[in-house]
Scaffold this motif. Structure first.
Motif, PDB file in Angstrom:
ATOM      1  N   MET A  21       0.833  -1.197   0.000  1.00 15.53           N
ATOM      2  CA  MET A  21       0.000   0.000   0.000  1.00 15.53           C
ATOM      3  C   MET A  21       0.869   1.248   0.000  1.00 15.53           C
ATOM      4  N   GLN A  22       0.429   2.197  -0.776  1.00 13.18           N
ATOM      5  CA  GLN A  22       1.169   3.447  -0.887  1.00 13.18           C
ATOM      6  C   GLN A  22       0.218   4.602  -0.687  1.00 13.18           C
ATOM      7  N   MET A  23       0.567   5.504   0.214  1.00 10.14           N
ATOM      8  CA  MET A  23      -0.284   6.642   0.560  1.00 10.14           C
ATOM      9  C   MET A  23       0.480   7.933   0.285  1.00 10.14           C
ATOM     10  N   ASN A  24      -0.185   8.886  -0.324  1.00  8.11           N
ATOM     11  CA  ASN A  24       0.466  10.171  -0.614  1.00  8.11           C
ATOM     12  C   ASN A  24      -0.517  11.300  -0.380  1.00  8.11           C
ATOM     13  N   ASN A  25      -0.072  12.291   0.356  1.00  7.03           N
ATOM     14  CA  ASN A  25      -0.876  13.504   0.495  1.00  7.03           C
ATOM     15  C   ASN A  25       0.073  14.689   0.565  1.00  7.03           C
ATOM     16  N   GLY A  26      -0.448  15.838   0.885  1.00  5.61           N
ATOM     17  CA  GLY A  26       0.391  17.025   0.869  1.00  5.61           C
ATOM     18  C   GLY A  26       1.506  17.008   1.880  1.00  5.61           C
ATOM     19  N   ASP A  27       1.342  16.229   2.958  1.00  6.05           N
ATOM     20  CA  ASP A  27       2.348  16.213   4.016  1.00  6.05           C
ATOM     21  C   ASP A  27       3.387  15.130   3.834  1.00  6.05           C
ATOM     22  N   ALA A  28       2.978  14.001   3.288  1.00  2.00           N
ATOM     23  CA  ALA A  28       3.880  12.853   3.307  1.00  2.00           C
ATOM     24  C   ALA A  28       3.523  11.832   2.236  1.00  2.00           C
ATOM     25  N   SER A  29       4.507  10.976   1.941  1.00  2.00           N
ATOM     26  CA  SER A  29       4.281   9.803   1.101  1.00  2.00           C
ATOM     27  C   SER A  29       4.810   8.588   1.847  1.00  2.00           C
ATOM     28  N   ILE A  53       2.825  -7.936   9.558  1.00  2.00           N
ATOM     29  CA  ILE A  53       4.084  -7.272   9.867  1.00  2.00           C
ATOM     30  C   ILE A  53       4.805  -7.005   8.557  1.00  2.00           C
ATOM     31  N   GLY A  54       5.502  -5.887   8.514  1.00  2.00           N
ATOM     32  CA  GLY A  54       6.189  -5.594   7.270  1.00  2.00           C
ATOM     33  C   GLY A  54       7.028  -4.338   7.317  1.00  2.00           C
ATOM     34  N   PHE A  55       7.467  -3.974   6.147  1.00  2.00           N
ATOM     35  CA  PHE A  55       8.335  -2.809   5.957  1.00  2.00           C
ATOM     36  C   PHE A  55       7.482  -1.545   5.853  1.00  2.00           C
ATOM     37  N   TYR A  56       7.988  -0.476   6.449  1.00  2.00           N
ATOM     38  CA  TYR A  56       7.282   0.796   6.334  1.00  2.00           C
ATOM     39  C   TYR A  56       8.292   1.915   6.134  1.00  2.00           C
ATOM     40  N   ALA A  57       8.070   2.725   5.118  1.00  2.00           N
ATOM     41  CA  ALA A  57       8.937   3.881   4.878  1.00  2.00           C
ATOM     42  C   ALA A  57       8.067   5.097   4.642  1.00  2.00           C
ATOM     43  N   GLU A  58       8.511   6.215   5.156  1.00  2.00           N
ATOM     44  CA  GLU A  58       7.734   7.448   5.031  1.00  2.00           C
ATOM     45  C   GLU A  58       8.658   8.628   4.779  1.00  2.00           C
ATOM     46  N   ARG A  59       8.292   9.408   3.812  1.00  2.00           N
ATOM     47  CA  ARG A  59       8.984  10.659   3.544  1.00  2.00           C
ATOM     48  C   ARG A  59       8.024  11.766   3.935  1.00  2.00           C
ATOM     49  N   ASN A  60       8.334  12.472   5.006  1.00  2.00           N
ATOM     50  CA  ASN A  60       7.396  13.449   5.552  1.00  2.00           C
ATOM     51  C   ASN A  60       7.907  14.860   5.308  1.00  2.00           C
ATOM     52  N   TRP A  61       7.268  15.560   4.380  1.00  2.00           N
ATOM     53  CA  TRP A  61       7.676  16.920   4.050  1.00  2.00           C
ATOM     54  C   TRP A  61       7.251  17.901   5.132  1.00  2.00           C
ATOM     55  N   ALA A  62       6.125  17.609   5.797  1.00  2.00           N
ATOM     56  CA  ALA A  62       5.619  18.527   6.821  1.00  2.00           C
ATOM     57  C   ALA A  62       6.581  18.616   8.004  1.00  2.00           C
ATOM     58  N   GLU A  63       7.220  17.472   8.305  1.00  2.00           N
ATOM     59  CA  GLU A  63       8.126  17.454   9.455  1.00  2.00           C
ATOM     60  C   GLU A  63       9.579  17.338   9.036  1.00  2.00           C
ATOM     61  N   ASP A  64       9.836  17.435   7.746  1.00  2.00           N
ATOM     62  CA  ASP A  64      11.205  17.361   7.224  1.00  2.00           C
ATOM     63  C   ASP A  64      11.956  16.157   7.766  1.00  2.00           C
TER      64      ASP A  64
END
Lengths: 215, 129
Positions: free
Chosen positions: A37-45, A59-70
């Motif tokens: 599953m992939q989620m994208n909005n204005g704050d993060a992907s 259980i699994g892998f999770y990665a997040e790129r959060n622009w709101a919190e840099d």
């Protein structure tokens, strides 16, 4: 089709995702099932790939790129179906989500132990849908709490294998954000084991785009 | 930055809609496509249940979406005794076609439905009349 042309979209997707997430639908699959599953909005992907050994855990892998919190987070996520209520024409669930990993502030090579915890609940019939999630994060010492809720309606009831369509409204609350409360009308397309959502956040004029595949 | 995010969204959709990739991820060759070939609506697996030696219909609570149907199908298809699995979302029931000489007792069916994440209401073997 060459391997490169097949692999390129995957590589692009993974790279992007490593560069994300709030309302994850059904974080637990059937026993032995995999979900991406992939989620994208204005704050993060975000990208979450999980395996369900039982119908109550994944259980699994999770990665997040959060622009709101840099910040960029990479780690493991565990999801637990706390309780499911199966009705003759409805289903309701409560979930616990826990994540632990490393968060790297943008431009800073040193990662820090970080994590998150979330509680989610949903109720749906073939016509109506509603969900809520509260998510607390501690990414490299930066703590925040978010709330997200949805209501949705299916304009028609499709059969299995048909293209299902949902019209939804998502409301997010993030007290630390410049826009603490945002509303996102979105449309969900659901067919077989694939789901796509596209929305537009009114206050921030940003796109929401999510997808899920089970296999 | 905003444009970048929108571009990322478009990229994600393009990945999802790339047929070759989708085929690879879903391993289409192993999927049962009979449900798309002129079958009656709401059927997950439409291998002709009439060919099965025994038909068992289970009323199940909680079947509200395609993901639910897929979960039930995946769990029952792993059973040696099962020849076909049909999920009827409209009526909240699954129809199992058992292989000749095979049997599956009520307790096992209930256990598998719970394992799938759903609740068994009743079982009809068609021999009560």
């Amino acid at each position: 089709m060459s391997f490169l042309s097949r692999a390129a979209p995957v590589a692009a997707c993974l790279t992007w995702a490593a560069l994300a997430p709030i309302a994850e639908a059904r974080p637990v699959s059937y026993p032995g099932g995999w979900t991406a599953m992939q989620m994208n909005n204005g704050d993060a992907s975000s990208l979450h790939i999980h395996y369900s050994p039982t119908a109550s855990d994944s259980i699994g892998f999770y990665a997040e790129r959060n622009w709101a919190e840099d910040v960029q987070f990479t780690g493991l996520q565990y999801n637990r179906l706390l309780k499911r209520w199966n009705g003759p024409s409805s289903q309701a669930n409560t979930y616990l989500k826990l994540g632990v990993g490393e968060a790297d502030p943008f431009g800073d090579a040193s990662g820090e132990l970080s994590g998150f915890a979330a509680f989610a609940a949903d109720w749906e019939t073939r016509r109506w849908f509603t969900s809520y999630e509260a998510r607390a994060t501690d990414y490299a010492g930066n703590q925040s709490l978010r709330h997200s809720a949805r209501v949705g309606v299916a304009p028609y009831i499709g059969d299995f294998g048909d293209l299902h369509t949902w019209l939804m409204l998502q409301v997010d609350n993030h007290p630390e954000a410049a826009e603490p409360t945002t509303t996102t009308p979105l449309i969900r397309f659901f067919k077989d084991v694939q789901m796509v959502e596209i929305g537009y956040t009114l206050e921030t004029e940003e796109l929401l785009a999510n997808w899920i595949i089970r296999f | 930055m905003k444009l970048n995010k929108i571009a990322f969204g478009i990229l994600a959709l393009s990945v999802l809609t790339t047929p070759a990739l989708a085929d690879e991820m879903m391993d289409h060759s192993k999927m049962d496509h009979s449900a798309h070939e002129g079958a009656a609506p709401d059927l997950v697996d439409t291998k002709d249940v009439a060919d099965s030696a025994q038909i068992v219909t289970a009323k199940v609570n909680g079947l509200v979406c395609d993901f639910c149907a897929q979960a039930v199908r995946k769990v029952f298809k792993k059973q040696d005794a099962v020849e076909s699995v049909t999920v009827d979302l409209d009526n909240g029931q699954i129809v199992l076609g058992l292989k000749a000489g095979a049997n599956m007792d009520d307790e096992t069916i209930g256990k598998l439905i719970r394992k799938s994440g759903y609740s068994l209401v009743s079982i009809d073997r068609g021999d009560d009349a």
